[in-house]
Design an enzyme around this catalytic site. Structure first.
Site, PDB file in Angstrom:
ATOM      1  N   ASP A  54       0.827  -1.208   0.000  1.00 16.79           N
ATOM      2  CA  ASP A  54       0.000   0.000   0.000  1.00 16.79           C
ATOM      3  C   ASP A  54       0.865   1.264   0.000  1.00 16.79           C
ATOM      4  O   ASP A  54       2.095   1.188  -0.081  1.00 16.79           O
ATOM      5  CB  ASP A  54      -0.914  -0.066   1.242  1.00 16.79           C
ATOM      6  CG  ASP A  54      -2.289   0.499   0.983  1.00 16.79           C
ATOM      7  OD1 ASP A  54      -2.412   1.421   0.173  1.00 16.79           O
ATOM      8  OD2 ASP A  54      -3.244   0.031   1.638  1.00 16.79           O
ATOM      9  N   GLU A  68      -0.786   1.831  -5.084  1.00 21.52           N
ATOM     10  CA  GLU A  68      -0.548   3.272  -4.890  1.00 21.52           C
ATOM     11  C   GLU A  68      -1.696   4.113  -5.462  1.00 21.52           C
ATOM     12  O   GLU A  68      -1.554   5.312  -5.633  1.00 21.52           O
ATOM     13  CB  GLU A  68       0.840   3.696  -5.383  1.00 21.52           C
ATOM     14  CG  GLU A  68       1.157   3.445  -6.830  1.00 21.52           C
ATOM     15  CD  GLU A  68       0.496   4.418  -7.782  1.00 21.52           C
ATOM     16  OE1 GLU A  68      -0.389   3.957  -8.523  1.00 21.52           O
ATOM     17  OE2 GLU A  68       0.857   5.615  -7.799  1.00 21.52           O
ATOM     18  N   TRP A  69      -2.838   3.418  -5.730  1.00 25.20           N
ATOM     19  CA  TRP A  69      -4.117   4.055  -6.089  1.00 25.20           C
ATOM     20  C   TRP A  69      -4.054   4.874  -7.387  1.00 25.20           C
ATOM     21  O   TRP A  69      -4.891   5.750  -7.607  1.00 25.20           O
ATOM     22  CB  TRP A  69      -4.638   4.949  -4.954  1.00 25.20           C
ATOM     23  CG  TRP A  69      -4.401   4.431  -3.573  1.00 25.20           C
ATOM     24  CD1 TRP A  69      -4.774   3.196  -3.111  1.00 25.20           C
ATOM     25  CD2 TRP A  69      -3.754   5.085  -2.474  1.00 25.20           C
ATOM     26  NE1 TRP A  69      -4.394   3.047  -1.798  1.00 25.20           N
ATOM     27  CE2 TRP A  69      -3.765   4.197  -1.381  1.00 25.20           C
ATOM     28  CE3 TRP A  69      -3.169   6.340  -2.312  1.00 25.20           C
ATOM     29  CZ2 TRP A  69      -3.224   4.518  -0.138  1.00 25.20           C
ATOM     30  CZ3 TRP A  69      -2.621   6.666  -1.076  1.00 25.20           C
ATOM     31  CH2 TRP A  69      -2.650   5.767  -0.022  1.00 25.20           C
ATOM     32  N   GLY A  70      -3.009   4.659  -8.201  1.00 19.81           N
ATOM     33  CA  GLY A  70      -2.882   5.430  -9.432  1.00 19.81           C
ATOM     34  C   GLY A  70      -2.349   6.830  -9.212  1.00 19.81           C
ATOM     35  O   GLY A  70      -2.213   7.611 -10.165  1.00 19.81           O
ATOM     36  N   ASP A 109     -10.055   3.578  -3.583  1.00 20.15           N
ATOM     37  CA  ASP A 109     -10.740   2.377  -3.081  1.00 20.15           C
ATOM     38  C   ASP A 109     -12.166   2.260  -3.617  1.00 20.15           C
ATOM     39  O   ASP A 109     -12.906   3.249  -3.677  1.00 20.15           O
ATOM     40  CB  ASP A 109     -10.798   2.412  -1.548  1.00 20.15           C
ATOM     41  CG  ASP A 109      -9.433   2.149  -0.932  1.00 20.15           C
ATOM     42  OD1 ASP A 109      -8.425   2.115  -1.678  1.00 20.15           O
ATOM     43  OD2 ASP A 109      -9.385   1.985   0.301  1.00 20.15           O
TER      44      ASP A 109
HETATM   45  C1  GLA Z   1      -5.943   1.305   1.460  1.00 19.04           C
HETATM   46  C2  GLA Z   1      -6.075   0.307   0.307  1.00 19.04           C
HETATM   47  C3  GLA Z   1      -7.211  -0.655   0.605  1.00 19.04           C
HETATM   48  C4  GLA Z   1      -6.968  -1.375   1.915  1.00 19.04           C
HETATM   49  C5  GLA Z   1      -6.738  -0.372   3.042  1.00 19.04           C
HETATM   50  C6  GLA Z   1      -6.257  -1.039   4.323  1.00 19.04           C
HETATM   51  O1  GLA Z   1      -7.039   2.131   1.558  1.00 19.04           O
HETATM   52  O2  GLA Z   1      -6.296   0.980  -0.899  1.00 19.04           O
HETATM   53  O3  GLA Z   1      -7.379  -1.584  -0.447  1.00 19.04           O
HETATM   54  O4  GLA Z   1      -5.837  -2.210   1.780  1.00 19.04           O
HETATM   55  O5  GLA Z   1      -5.770   0.607   2.687  1.00 19.04           O
HETATM   56  O6  GLA Z   1      -6.049  -0.115   5.353  1.00 19.04           O
END
Ligand code: GLA
Length: 400
Positions: free
Chosen positions: A166, A199-201, A224
């Site tokens: 993450d 890293e969510w992009g 997310d």
């Molecule tokens: C981030 C990630 C999620 C999850 C949470 C856990 O938000 O994007 O997929 O793993 O952390 O805290």
């Protein structure tokens, strides 16, 4: 086969790696870490977050249910733990340690159980000082930043085949550096480990994740997901345009499945599953399988849709139409057929026509397999369908 360097220091490192590989050789199955096709399996996060129900009974129960329900035989091969598996402090030697309230027998015992049932075992950390979910001291659990070698060695020693890494608490250090450091440390363990970047992009990992220094097997492309139609739709739209970057060994990851969690209708969950499959996305189940409804299980078990996701040609479907709320996505398949999904994002039913040409098909006679109705028809490759609100139809079209 390892090519060893001539210098003594490098030779020593090479020998160590070769021994480590041999040590893991008997217990790992090649498909546990392979990214030849997108990963399929289970992750607890979407159903439990860090609530107490995330514990060893749950994970064992999920593994058992994946076998009795036929999910394992349908191809779901990973069982991954998300945030909050760890204790909030490292041990005296600086090693990660499990939260013993959740996992009284420890992580190695759980990994052994998961392996004994034929699944790969996955763990989670963050490329930061701490993970994302705050505990009582208002920080996340210990993260991997600056501890890459020690943590990678820990993951390998407990039998992890997968790491979700993450992006929280990253101290604004460059992403590629942080993700390369863990990638290199994982490879140095000698245990093959599927490396899933999260890293969510934010730093467009699709542009650098496949660099051998990083060695990512997949990368999150978005924030997310939540168990709502609007969230699924937004994420689909962000990910569908990134088809150029996915391929065997490295996949775009629009986050885990919400199928079964109750916040969408079955029609919407079928769209979610169809769209993720035609995008060659990871299919990571995010519901507590011990309590899943028969209709949600039926969606996850649709082998004809799964086959589209898992096709070895490894193409992410291309969006050929995005107009008036209708999306048409076409995915070439290894056997020469094409998978086509037609999705109505809007709140009103629509009559939709897709010509063979729009679907990229030459003039000819085709077998049209409806992947949700499991019926065959013959045609010229064109599709005419009335689509209910939020619905998707999916065909596999083969020349006759
Ligand atoms: C981030 C990630 C999620 C999850 C949470 C856990 O938000 O994007 O997929 O793993 O952390 O805290």
């Amino acid at each position: 086969m390892k090519v060893c360097s001539a210098t003594m220091t490098r030779l020593a490192a090479c020998v160590a790696v070769t021994f480590a590989t041999a040590a893991f050789a008997d217990e790992v199955k090649p498909e546990w870490s392979s990214a030849a096709v997108p990963q399929m399996g289970f992750n607890n996060w979407n159903s439990t977050h860090c609530r107490d129900e995330f514990n060893e009974d749950m994970i064992r129960g999920v593994a058992d249910k994946m076998i009795s329900s036929g999910l394992r035989d349908a191809g779901y091969r990973h069982i991954n733990l998300d945030d909050c598996w760890a204790d909030w402090q490292r041990d005296k030697s600086g090693n990660l340690q499990p939260n013993l309230k959740r996992f009284p027998h420890g992580i190695k015992a759980l990994a052994d159980y998961v392996h004994s049932k034929g699944f790969a075992f996955g763990l989670y950390s963050s490329a930061g000082t701490n993970t994302c979910e705050p505990h009582e001291a208002n920080r996340g659990f210990p993260g991997g930043l600056g501890h890459e070698k020690q943590d990678a060695a820990f993951f390998a020693s407990v039998g992890a085949d997968y790491l979700k890494y993450d992006n929280c608490n990253n101290e604004k250090k460059p992403a590629k550096e942080r993700y390369s450091a863990m990638g290199e440390a994982l490879r140095a363990t000698g245990r093959p480990i599927f490396y899933s970047l999260c890293e969510w992009g934010e730093n467009k990992a699709w542009l650098w994740g496949a660099d051998p220094k990083v060695g990512a097997s997949s990368w999150r492309t978005t924030g997310d997901i939540s168990d709502k139609y609007d969230s699924m739709l937004k994420i689909f739209k962000e990910n569908v345009v990134l088809d150029a970057y996915a391929g065997p060994g490295h996949w775009n990851d629009p986050d885990m499945l919400e199928v079964g969690n109750g916040g969408m209708t079955d029609v919407e969950y079928r769209s979610h599953f169809s769209l993720w499959s035609i995008m060659a996305a990871p299919l990571l189940i995010g519901t507590d399988l011990r309590k899943i409804s028969p209709s949600a299980l039926e969606i996850l078990l649709n082998k004809e849709v799964i086959a589209v996701d898992q096709d070895v040609l490894g193409k992410q479907g291309k969006q050929v139409r995005d107009a008036k709320g209708i999306h048409v996505i076409v995915k070439p398949m290894k056997d020469g057929s094409s998978a086509v999904a037609v999705f109505n994002e809007g709140g009103a039913a629509q009559d939709v026509a897709v010509s063979a040409q729009e679907a990229g098909l030459k003039a000819g006679k085709y077998r049209m397999r409806d992947l949700w109705k499991h019926t065959d028809a013959q045609g010229d490759g064109s599709i005419k369908v009335k689509l209910e609100p939020h619905a998707t139809v999916m065909y596999r079209i083969s020349a006759m």
